[in-house]
Write a protein that holds these residues in place. Structure first.
Motif, short mmCIF file in Angstrom:
data_model
loop_
_atom_site.label_atom_id
_atom_site.label_comp_id
_atom_site.label_asym_id
_atom_site.label_seq_id
_atom_site.Cartn_x
_atom_site.Cartn_y
_atom_site.Cartn_z
N PHE A 93 -7.85 54.52 -23.20
CA PHE A 93 -7.36 53.21 -22.79
C PHE A 93 -6.32 53.47 -21.72
CE2 PHE A 93 -4.37 49.72 -22.79
CZ PHE A 93 -5.16 48.59 -22.95
N SER A 94 -6.57 52.98 -20.52
CA SER A 94 -5.67 53.19 -19.40
C SER A 94 -5.20 51.85 -18.86
CB SER A 94 -6.37 54.00 -18.30
OG SER A 94 -5.52 54.13 -17.16
N MET A 95 -3.90 51.72 -18.73
CA MET A 95 -3.30 50.51 -18.15
C MET A 95 -2.18 50.95 -17.22
SD MET A 95 -0.81 49.12 -21.22
CE MET A 95 0.11 48.06 -20.11
N PHE A 96 -1.68 50.02 -16.44
CA PHE A 96 -0.53 50.34 -15.59
C PHE A 96 0.39 49.14 -15.55
CE2 PHE A 96 -3.59 48.42 -12.83
CZ PHE A 96 -2.87 47.70 -11.88
N LEU A 120 -8.49 52.24 -10.84
CA LEU A 120 -7.92 51.82 -9.56
C LEU A 120 -7.28 52.97 -8.81
CD1 LEU A 120 -6.39 48.55 -10.91
CD2 LEU A 120 -8.02 48.64 -9.04
N ASN A 121 -6.72 53.92 -9.55
CA ASN A 121 -5.98 55.00 -8.91
C ASN A 121 -6.82 56.28 -8.85
OD1 ASN A 121 -5.79 55.26 -11.76
ND2 ASN A 121 -3.99 56.54 -11.57
N HIS A 122 -7.07 56.73 -7.64
CA HIS A 122 -7.78 58.00 -7.45
C HIS A 122 -6.84 59.16 -7.73
CE1 HIS A 122 -10.68 60.81 -5.90
NE2 HIS A 122 -9.82 61.25 -5.01
N GLY A 158 1.51 43.90 -16.17
CA GLY A 158 0.61 44.92 -16.69
C GLY A 158 -0.86 44.55 -16.53
N TYR A 159 -1.69 45.56 -16.27
CA TYR A 159 -3.13 45.36 -16.09
C TYR A 159 -3.90 46.55 -16.62
CZ TYR A 159 -1.49 41.79 -12.90
OH TYR A 159 -0.85 40.71 -12.38
N LEU A 160 -5.16 46.31 -17.03
CA LEU A 160 -6.05 47.43 -17.32
C LEU A 160 -6.29 48.19 -16.04
CD1 LEU A 160 -8.83 45.85 -19.61
CD2 LEU A 160 -6.94 47.34 -20.28
N ASN A 161 -6.45 49.49 -16.13
CA ASN A 161 -6.70 50.33 -14.96
C ASN A 161 -8.21 50.38 -14.69
OD1 ASN A 161 -6.55 52.11 -12.86
ND2 ASN A 161 -6.03 53.88 -14.12
N ILE A 162 -8.76 49.22 -14.35
CA ILE A 162 -10.20 49.10 -14.08
C ILE A 162 -10.39 48.17 -12.90
CG2 ILE A 162 -12.45 48.36 -14.96
CD1 ILE A 162 -11.36 48.86 -17.78
N CYS A 163 -11.05 48.65 -11.86
CA CYS A 163 -11.38 47.81 -10.71
C CYS A 163 -12.52 46.87 -11.10
CB CYS A 163 -11.79 48.66 -9.52
SG CYS A 163 -12.21 47.68 -8.06
N PRO A 164 -12.37 45.57 -10.91
CA PRO A 164 -13.44 44.64 -11.28
C PRO A 164 -14.68 44.76 -10.38
CG PRO A 164 -11.68 43.46 -10.18
CD PRO A 164 -11.19 44.87 -10.39
N TRP A 208 -10.54 39.14 -10.51
CA TRP A 208 -9.26 39.30 -11.19
C TRP A 208 -9.17 40.65 -11.87
CZ3 TRP A 208 -5.57 35.42 -11.21
CH2 TRP A 208 -5.98 34.16 -10.77
N LEU A 209 -8.00 41.24 -11.86
CA LEU A 209 -7.72 42.37 -12.74
C LEU A 209 -7.53 41.80 -14.14
CD1 LEU A 209 -5.10 44.36 -10.63
CD2 LEU A 209 -7.54 44.86 -10.92
N ASP A 210 -7.84 42.60 -15.16
CA ASP A 210 -7.63 42.16 -16.54
C ASP A 210 -6.19 42.42 -16.93
OD1 ASP A 210 -10.24 41.22 -17.38
OD2 ASP A 210 -10.88 43.30 -17.15
#
Length: 136
Positions: free
Chosen positions: A49-52, A74-76, A62-68, A114-116
């Protein structure tokens, strides 16, 4: 406003594997510089589970670290979530950009997506995952 009709479910993050519990303390606010973003990871392997969290003054987002756009992180590179001037969240794989305040896609491949969100707040000097219906 048309984009307000399609806002993401603010509780969706809880359905992800390894999601931390509401009330979880992520870090002291002082560990996240104003204008910076930091990743928080729970678990490992395929069920991570990755968030930032992005800090703006005393406010945190805060958001999940997932590009919609492509369901990739999101972060390389570790810790890289913002564009050059720090005004928007950026997917470093596709260069899509999102507003910090609400995660709405304003440029690139994820425009109008939208980001989650993962609801967070500051409590007793710490960044904390919010409980349903409010902070405490």
């Amino acid at each position: 406003m048309a984009d307000a009709l399609s806002k993401p479910d603010p509780t969706l993050w809880r359905t992800r594997p390894r999601a931390p519990m509401p009330g979880t303390v992520l870090a002291p606010l002082e560990e996240l510089a104003d204008g910076a973003a930091k990743e928080f990871v729970f678990g490992r392997g395929t069920t991570v589970f990755s968030m930032f969290v992005v800090r703006r003054g005393q406010a945190v987002f805060g958001y999940l670290n997932i590009c919609p756009h492509y369901s990739s992180p999101l972060n390389h590179r570790a810790g890289h979530f913002l564009n050059e001037d720090g005004s928007r969240i950026r997917c470093t794989m596709h260069f899509a950009e999102f507003r910090i305040e609400d995660g709405f896609g304003v440029a690139g491949a994820a425009q109008n997506c939208w980001l989650d969100p993962v609801p967070v707040h500051v409590e007793d000097g710490n960044i904390v995952i919010s409980r349903p219906g409010g902070q405490a």
